[in-house]
Write a protein that holds these residues in place. Structure first.
Motif, PDB file in Angstrom:
ATOM      1  N   PHE A  29       0.868  -1.173   0.000  1.00  0.00           N
ATOM      2  CA  PHE A  29       0.000   0.000   0.000  1.00  0.00           C
ATOM      3  C   PHE A  29       0.906   1.224   0.000  1.00  0.00           C
ATOM      4  O   PHE A  29       1.796   1.353   0.839  1.00  0.00           O
ATOM      5  N   ALA A  30       0.644   2.160  -0.898  1.00  0.00           N
ATOM      6  CA  ALA A  30       1.475   3.354  -0.980  1.00  0.00           C
ATOM      7  C   ALA A  30       0.606   4.598  -0.840  1.00  0.00           C
ATOM      8  O   ALA A  30      -0.191   4.706   0.080  1.00  0.00           O
ATOM      9  N   GLY A  31       0.725   5.545  -1.754  1.00  0.00           N
ATOM     10  CA  GLY A  31       0.022   6.811  -1.623  1.00  0.00           C
ATOM     11  C   GLY A  31      -1.494   6.670  -1.680  1.00  0.00           C
ATOM     12  O   GLY A  31      -2.023   5.806  -2.366  1.00  0.00           O
ATOM     13  N   GLY A  32      -2.181   7.525  -0.951  1.00  0.00           N
ATOM     14  CA  GLY A  32      -3.627   7.594  -0.996  1.00  0.00           C
ATOM     15  C   GLY A  32      -4.372   6.760   0.020  1.00  0.00           C
ATOM     16  O   GLY A  32      -5.587   6.920   0.185  1.00  0.00           O
ATOM     17  N   ARG A  33      -3.682   5.891   0.735  1.00  0.00           N
ATOM     18  CA  ARG A  33      -4.406   4.998   1.640  1.00  0.00           C
ATOM     19  C   ARG A  33      -4.871   5.695   2.911  1.00  0.00           C
ATOM     20  O   ARG A  33      -5.737   5.175   3.622  1.00  0.00           O
ATOM     21  N   ALA A  34      -4.341   6.881   3.193  1.00  0.00           N
ATOM     22  CA  ALA A  34      -4.700   7.570   4.434  1.00  0.00           C
ATOM     23  C   ALA A  34      -6.175   7.934   4.479  1.00  0.00           C
ATOM     24  O   ALA A  34      -6.735   8.126   5.561  1.00  0.00           O
ATOM     25  N   ARG A  35      -6.823   8.037   3.317  1.00  0.00           N
ATOM     26  CA  ARG A  35      -8.250   8.382   3.334  1.00  0.00           C
ATOM     27  C   ARG A  35      -9.138   7.193   3.682  1.00  0.00           C
ATOM     28  O   ARG A  35     -10.335   7.357   3.935  1.00  0.00           O
ATOM     29  N   LEU A  36      -8.570   5.989   3.694  1.00  0.00           N
ATOM     30  CA  LEU A  36      -9.349   4.791   3.972  1.00  0.00           C
ATOM     31  C   LEU A  36      -9.504   4.584   5.477  1.00  0.00           C
ATOM     32  O   LEU A  36      -8.663   5.001   6.266  1.00  0.00           O
ATOM     33  N   SER A  37     -10.576   3.915   5.850  1.00  0.00           N
ATOM     34  CA  SER A  37     -10.770   3.600   7.260  1.00  0.00           C
ATOM     35  C   SER A  37      -9.723   2.601   7.721  1.00  0.00           C
ATOM     36  O   SER A  37      -9.110   1.885   6.920  1.00  0.00           O
ATOM     37  N   ARG A  38      -9.543   2.552   9.028  1.00  0.00           N
ATOM     38  CA  ARG A  38      -8.609   1.580   9.603  1.00  0.00           C
ATOM     39  C   ARG A  38      -9.035   0.150   9.265  1.00  0.00           C
ATOM     40  O   ARG A  38      -8.205  -0.707   8.952  1.00  0.00           O
ATOM     41  N   ALA A  39     -10.345  -0.097   9.277  1.00  0.00           N
ATOM     42  CA  ALA A  39     -10.849  -1.440   8.975  1.00  0.00           C
ATOM     43  C   ALA A  39     -10.512  -1.847   7.542  1.00  0.00           C
ATOM     44  O   ALA A  39     -10.134  -2.998   7.290  1.00  0.00           O
ATOM     45  N   THR A  40     -10.645  -0.914   6.606  1.00  0.00           N
ATOM     46  CA  THR A  40     -10.329  -1.232   5.214  1.00  0.00           C
ATOM     47  C   THR A  40      -8.837  -1.466   5.034  1.00  0.00           C
ATOM     48  O   THR A  40      -8.419  -2.380   4.309  1.00  0.00           O
ATOM     49  N   GLN A  41      -8.013  -0.676   5.702  1.00  0.00           N
ATOM     50  CA  GLN A  41      -6.569  -0.878   5.596  1.00  0.00           C
ATOM     51  C   GLN A  41      -6.164  -2.230   6.193  1.00  0.00           C
ATOM     52  O   GLN A  41      -5.307  -2.928   5.642  1.00  0.00           O
ATOM     53  N   LYS A  42      -6.782  -2.610   7.297  1.00  0.00           N
ATOM     54  CA  LYS A  42      -6.490  -3.922   7.878  1.00  0.00           C
ATOM     55  C   LYS A  42      -6.943  -5.036   6.940  1.00  0.00           C
ATOM     56  O   LYS A  42      -6.230  -6.033   6.749  1.00  0.00           O
ATOM     57  N   GLN A  43      -8.121  -4.863   6.324  1.00  0.00           N
ATOM     58  CA  GLN A  43      -8.602  -5.864   5.381  1.00  0.00           C
ATOM     59  C   GLN A  43      -7.641  -6.024   4.215  1.00  0.00           C
ATOM     60  O   GLN A  43      -7.406  -7.136   3.731  1.00  0.00           O
ATOM     61  N   ALA A  44      -7.065  -4.918   3.765  1.00  0.00           N
ATOM     62  CA  ALA A  44      -6.102  -4.995   2.668  1.00  0.00           C
ATOM     63  C   ALA A  44      -4.875  -5.808   3.058  1.00  0.00           C
ATOM     64  O   ALA A  44      -4.320  -6.541   2.229  1.00  0.00           O
ATOM     65  N   LEU A  45      -4.446  -5.673   4.310  1.00  0.00           N
ATOM     66  CA  LEU A  45      -3.312  -6.466   4.785  1.00  0.00           C
ATOM     67  C   LEU A  45      -3.653  -7.939   4.900  1.00  0.00           C
ATOM     68  O   LEU A  45      -2.755  -8.773   5.025  1.00  0.00           O
ATOM     69  N   LEU A  46      -4.940  -8.257   4.866  1.00  0.00           N
ATOM     70  CA  LEU A  46      -5.389  -9.651   4.916  1.00  0.00           C
ATOM     71  C   LEU A  46      -5.974 -10.088   3.573  1.00  0.00           C
ATOM     72  O   LEU A  46      -6.674 -11.090   3.497  1.00  0.00           O
TER      73      LEU A  46
END
Length: 319
Positions: free
Chosen positions: A268-285
């Motif tokens: 994950f690089a630029g732009g992910r800061a606008r996503l919720s914490r839950a979505t960022q965690k889901q991306a890591l999974l």
């Protein structure tokens, strides 16, 4: 279909472009994310590949990339400067290392870096190599073989040159250089012994089929690191009014990239800061195993401590 493709990949086989498109459009989403995570766990360890960047030369870029705040073609009101002072760059490098980040790249605006400017940055890399244990990367545009060799001799291990989007869509976004010129730079960097970091930006109006096309172009090039950026529409650029891409499209893209590139660091690089914490965690999974941490080139990123917590919650080894 998904189960058969997943098992094929787990056993060393590959997914085809038609299969990837079909899964991206029609697969059950939770099952697709789970398959991608299983493939990631099979081929990648529990250590997340962390990196950060320094905006080492800002603005005045002659290229007309429609997404970019640094293009001189657009009025974006960013800070501009020719080269970051050595003392400032070294302070940032020491800070990144103290935060547990493993890789650091100098990123320069412009088509390329030449002559005395390249010598300055090479000396800066040597200084970083002497005083830190960071793995050093470079993102300096469309370089020639001898320039890439200089970077390698200065201690750079990995060269970054994003394809940005599929070759079929790139001319819609930039006309001052081509995808093939980027690929030529990547191949020359590989020939001098540099690893390659190359990915793109999603949400610039491309189709899911074109995202799949990009993934297969990256596979053909044999890149080891694939940054997935989400468009941050910059006021003043032609894409400033682009509607944001949905969370599901982001997660599906990441999962498909993992199926196409099972051994790569997909970050994950630029732009992910606008996503919720839950979505960022889901991306890591859902297939990710890398993060670009700290602030980005001209936009704010995620806090490093918050990212460390997120990494631990997703089951990765601590930084």
């Amino acid at each position: 279909m998904l189960q058969e493709i997943k098992n094929r990949i787990l056993n060393g086989g590959e997914i085809t472009p038609d299969e990837a498109i079909d899964l991206a459009l029609h697969a059950n989403r939770p099952e697709l994310y789970a398959a991608a995570d299983e493939i990631r766990r099979k081929f990648c360890d529990r250590t997340l590949d962390s990196c950060s960047i320094i905006n080492a030369r800002s603005g005045h870029c002659p290229e007309n990339c429609k997404w970019c705040a640094q293009s001189a073609h657009y009025n974006t009101h960013i800070e501009t400067y020719d080269a970051i002072p050595e003392e400032e760059a070294m302070a940032m490098a020491r800070l990144h290392e103290s935060q547990g980040i493993k890789r650091l790249s100098l990123v320069t605006s412009g088509r390329s870096v030449r002559g005395d400017d390249l010598d300055y940055f090479c000396n800066l890399y040597r200084h970083m190599g002497r005083e830190t244990h960071l793995k050093l990367c470079a993102s300096m545009g469309l370089l020639k073989r001898e320039e890439l060799q200089k970077l390698k001799e200065a201690g750079v291990k990995r060269y970054h040159c994003n394809l940005e989007t599929a070759s079929s869509y790139f001319p819609e976004l930039c006309t001052t250089h081509t995808s093939e010129q980027k690929k030529e730079t990547i191949r020359m960097a590989q020939e001098v012994g540099l690893e390659i970091c190359s990915g793109g930006i999603i949400g610039m109006g491309e189709t899911m089929q074109q995202r799949v096309e990009l993934a297969f172009e990256l596979r053909e090039l044999g890149v080891c690191s694939v940054p997935v950026n989400i468009l941050s529409p910059i006021p003043g650029t032609p894409l400033e009014h682009t509607a944001p891409i949905g969370d599901e499209d982001i997660l599906v893209t990441i999962a498909i990239f993992r199926l196409v590139l099972p051994h790569a660091f997909i970050r994950f690089a630029g732009g992910r800061a606008r996503l919720s914490r839950a979505t960022q965690k889901q991306a890591l999974l859902a297939g990710l195993n890398g993060l670009l941490m700290g602030d980005m080139l001209t936009t704010l990123g995620s806090g490093v401590n918050d990212d460390k917590d997120l990494i631990a919650e997703a089951g990765y080894n601590p930084l």
